[in-house]
Design a protein around this motif. Structure first.
Motif, PDB file in Angstrom:
ATOM      1  N   GLU A  91      -0.982   3.352  -2.799  1.00  0.00           N
ATOM      2  CA  GLU A  91      -1.321   2.352  -1.493  1.00  0.00           C
ATOM      3  C   GLU A  91      -2.343   3.076  -0.541  1.00  0.00           C
ATOM      4  O   GLU A  91      -2.326   4.186  -0.562  1.00  0.00           O
ATOM      5  N   THR A  92      -3.207   2.231  -0.127  1.00  0.00           N
ATOM      6  CA  THR A  92      -4.052   2.688   0.992  1.00  0.00           C
ATOM      7  C   THR A  92      -3.745   2.338   2.218  1.00  0.00           C
ATOM      8  O   THR A  92      -3.102   1.222   2.542  1.00  0.00           O
ATOM      9  N   VAL A  93      -3.885   3.272   3.242  1.00  0.00           N
ATOM     10  CA  VAL A  93      -3.382   2.644   4.835  1.00  0.00           C
ATOM     11  C   VAL A  93      -4.884   2.573   5.504  1.00  0.00           C
ATOM     12  O   VAL A  93      -5.728   3.436   5.363  1.00  0.00           O
ATOM     13  N   ASP A  94      -5.184   1.309   6.133  1.00  0.00           N
ATOM     14  CA  ASP A  94      -6.410   1.151   6.921  1.00  0.00           C
ATOM     15  C   ASP A  94      -6.309   1.657   8.251  1.00  0.00           C
ATOM     16  O   ASP A  94      -7.363   1.886   8.939  1.00  0.00           O
ATOM     17  N   LEU A  95      -5.247   1.634   8.753  1.00  0.00           N
ATOM     18  CA  LEU A  95      -5.020   1.949  10.255  1.00  0.00           C
ATOM     19  C   LEU A  95      -3.538   2.931  10.525  1.00  0.00           C
ATOM     20  O   LEU A  95      -2.567   2.478  10.040  1.00  0.00           O
ATOM     21  N   LEU A  96      -3.887   3.897  10.955  1.00  0.00           N
ATOM     22  CA  LEU A  96      -2.803   5.028  11.063  1.00  0.00           C
ATOM     23  C   LEU A  96      -2.485   5.138  12.591  1.00  0.00           C
ATOM     24  O   LEU A  96      -3.459   5.154  13.540  1.00  0.00           O
TER      25      LEU A  96
ATOM     26  N   VAL B 253       3.626   7.074   0.760  1.00  0.00           N
ATOM     27  CA  VAL B 253       2.595   5.624   0.704  1.00  0.00           C
ATOM     28  C   VAL B 253       1.404   6.031  -0.274  1.00  0.00           C
ATOM     29  O   VAL B 253       1.272   5.213  -1.450  1.00  0.00           O
ATOM     30  N   ALA B 254       0.749   7.413  -0.183  1.00  0.00           N
ATOM     31  CA  ALA B 254      -0.468   7.476  -1.191  1.00  0.00           C
ATOM     32  C   ALA B 254      -0.038   7.467  -2.649  1.00  0.00           C
ATOM     33  O   ALA B 254      -0.803   7.402  -3.607  1.00  0.00           O
TER      34      ALA B 254
END
Length: 264
Positions: free
Chosen positions: A83-88, A78-79
């Motif tokens: 890309e960024t993740v707002d919710l894990l 992902v990273a």
């Protein structure tokens, strides 16, 4: 944090049960997804369906999370692309029913790795990426089993107790960080948990005794928006279960539970 600010979510254990339901609910809210599980075929089918229905982007990561390199592989997939993740949503996990010494030691160790090790590793990496942005959210799926030892599910209940304590501590640490952290503690829920844990049929309960996964997911997202540290789902009976250890001696509680879960 308003849920409408979530643009991308990563869900582990996304091919079935609560994880799949999180994916479907978030997709209906136009959230792009990263879906992680072992089965590529199941993930691909789900991704294709959600992309077609909701016009979102879905990334599939087919990975056995019990493998030693699982955490960096998932994060880098992902990273590494910026890309960024707002919710894990750390949902992946499993149980195993029976007297401890009669069960496979390899399976017990895999359970510790998945229920604890992978959850800690992913939380560490994604929390470290969220805090500089002063925004984000993490849901760690624990269980009402976290509130007392469960004979014949000894490693599972201990692992979920770790998840609960770990997550509540991080919630307190991050109150001023802009990152919300929630421990989800469902009771018996419509999923494949009982099959995977190899419960006898007599223990699996009637269908109407299980909380629908859709209800668990919607309650979780509402609790996250309100910045709860912990959510116990499944109604009054589960609230009683998790609060009984405050009222009775521990020996009494674990003795009662042993009789309830004892193999026939």
């Amino acid at each position: 944090m308003q849920l409408n600010s979530i643009k991308k979510a990563l869900v582990t254990g996304a091919s079935s049960g609560i994880g799949e339901t999180f994916a479907r609910e978030l997709a209906s809210r136009k959230v792009d997804l990263v879906l992680v599980a072992r089965s590529r075929d199941q993930l691909d089918r789900l991704a294709s369906e959600l992309q077609g229905q909701h016009g979102i982007q879905v990334q599939v990561i087919a990975k056995d999370l019990t493998e030693p390199d699982a955490t960096p592989v998932v994060f880098d997939a992902v990273a590494g692309g910026g890309e960024t993740v707002d919710l894990l949503i750390n949902n992946a996990g499993f149980g195993d029913y029976g007297p401890f010494e009669t069960r496979s030691l390899d399976k017990q160790m895999q359970m510790v790795q998945l229920n604890i090790g992978v959850l800690v590793g992913l939380t560490y990496r994604f929390l470290s990426a969220m805090k500089p942005r002063n925004r984000g959210a993490i849901v760690n799926v624990s269980s009402i089993a976290a509130y007392q030892p469960l004979p014949y599910l000894s490693v599972y209940s201990a692992s979920k107790a770790f998840v609960l304590n770990f997550t509540e501590a991080l919630w307190a640490e991050n109150q001023d960080s802009g990152v919300r952290i929630l421990a989800l503690c469902p009771g018996p829920t419509e999923s494949n948990f009982f099959d995977a844990a190899e419960f006898p049929a007599s223990f699996r309960g009637a269908g109407n005794s299980l909380t629908p996964a859709e209800e668990v997911v919607k309650d979780t997202l509402a609790a996250l928006e309100k910045d709860f540290s912990t959510l116990v789902t499944g109604g009054l009976s589960n609230q009683i279960i998790v609060n009984l250890p405050r009222l009775l001696p521990r020996d009494t509680i674990v003795g009662l539970v042993e009789k309830q879960f004892r193999p026939n």
